[in-house]
Design a protein around this motif. Structure first.
Motif, mmCIF file in Angstrom:
data_model
loop_
_atom_site.group_PDB
_atom_site.id
_atom_site.type_symbol
_atom_site.label_atom_id
_atom_site.label_comp_id
_atom_site.label_asym_id
_atom_site.label_seq_id
_atom_site.Cartn_x
_atom_site.Cartn_y
_atom_site.Cartn_z
ATOM 1 N N GLU A 208 -23.272 -0.243 -58.317
ATOM 2 C CA GLU A 208 -22.413 -0.459 -57.154
ATOM 3 C C GLU A 208 -21.319 -1.466 -57.495
ATOM 4 N N THR A 212 -17.223 -1.739 -52.590
ATOM 5 C CA THR A 212 -18.195 -1.090 -51.703
ATOM 6 C C THR A 212 -19.027 -2.133 -50.961
ATOM 7 N N ARG A 216 -19.037 -3.061 -46.781
ATOM 8 C CA ARG A 216 -20.296 -3.033 -46.037
ATOM 9 C C ARG A 216 -20.590 -4.390 -45.378
ATOM 10 N N ASP A 218 -21.458 -7.152 -47.105
ATOM 11 C CA ASP A 218 -22.454 -7.921 -47.864
ATOM 12 C C ASP A 218 -21.906 -9.251 -48.379
#
Length: 287
Positions: A208, A212, A216, A218
């Motif tokens: 990942e 990305t 999201r 994170d």
């Protein structure tokens, strides 16, 4: 002595006992034996004096050549005003205290920087694991400082943060934010988790990527980024113990990014994400 060198006083040579003692601080064993290190150059000396003035450590002595004193009178005066002994040295003596090709003629003897590991309230931390190159380590410390990180941790078999090249590459940042060391990387990781930090490996082979994870949400979480050596990266067994791993996406033809560049991208991505929402408090290490 707490005044500037007396006019006409003979400068210390490379054989003067205080210079000989200071030269031992160019080696890790010498630094650890007496708990002191050398900070060379105008920028490092300036930051060292500010660090000492803030009560975070002590500058024990400033060695200065006549040329450097003429170029940096404000630093010599600041040292004198702070009660730091200022000792004139010959160019050869200054060269013996330097780890550079072109010594600047200003060298401060300082207390060691590292402090006990304390991550209470931390939201962004850089962990260096197995990084052997002092230039890379110092540059990551500089990047972490610029990104508003709360601490830099030297974990496992990593270069000494007091190495002359590391201090120089940090351009004084090692004096700005907490620096901790631990030979036991597992203890470092446990302390990060106990402080609520998510352990993220910067790994060029991760499935990942950073973008990305950012989309999201994170990266807005309290994060300890773990960086490995430029030559070998993080060992697979270390990556396996961390919470996740992310790679910086490569959109062009470059084979990879160097350690400091990758660290800059990762730390700034987290810093931006953590500061983008009103619900996130200021970083504990903001200054």
């Amino acid at each position: 002595m707490s005044d500037a060198p007396r006019p006409g006083a003979a400068p210390f040579t490379e054989r003067t006992p205080r210079v000989v003692a200071a030269r031992h601080l160019t080696r890790r064993s010498g630094r650890e034996r007496v708990g002191r290190f050398l900070a060379e150059g105008a920028q490092a000396v300036r930051e060292a004096l500010s660090w000492a003035a803030a009560g975070r450590g002590r500058v024990h002595e400033l060695f200065v050549t006549s040329v450097a004193a003429d170029r940096n009178p404000e630093l010599v005066r600041a040292a004198v005003d702070a009660g730091v002994p200022v000792s004139a040295v010959t160019e050869k003596a200054a060269a013996g205290l330097s780890e550079t090709v072109s010594p600047q003629g200003l060298v401060a003897v300082c207390d060691l920087l590292d402090v006990p590991l304390s991550l209470t309230g931390a939201r962004l931390v850089a962990v260096l694991h197995g990084v052997a190159d002092p230039g890379n380590a110092g540059t990551v410390a500089r990047v972490a400082d610029a990104a508003g990180a709360d601490a830099v941790i030297f974990a496992g078999d990593t270069v000494d943060p007091h190495n002359g090249k590391c201090v120089r590459a940090s351009t004084g940042s090692v004096f700005h934010l907490p620096i901790s060391r631990s030979r036991n990387a597992d203890e470092v990781f446990a302390a990060c988790r106990a402080a609520g930090l998510r352990l993220v490996a910067a790994d060029g082979y991760a499935e990942e990527d950073l973008v990305t994870a950012d989309l999201r949400g994170d990266l807005a979480q309290p994060t300890a980024w773990v960086f490995g050596s430029e030559a070998h990266g993080l060992p697979d067994d270390v990556v396996a113990t961390l919470d996740t791993s992310l790679k910086v996406p490569i959109y062009g033809g470059a084979e990879s990014l160097n350690l400091a560049t990758a660290a800059a991208v990762c730390l700034y991505a987290s810093a931006r994400a953590q500061r983008s929402g009103p619900s996130h408090p200021p970083s504990a290490g903001q200054h």
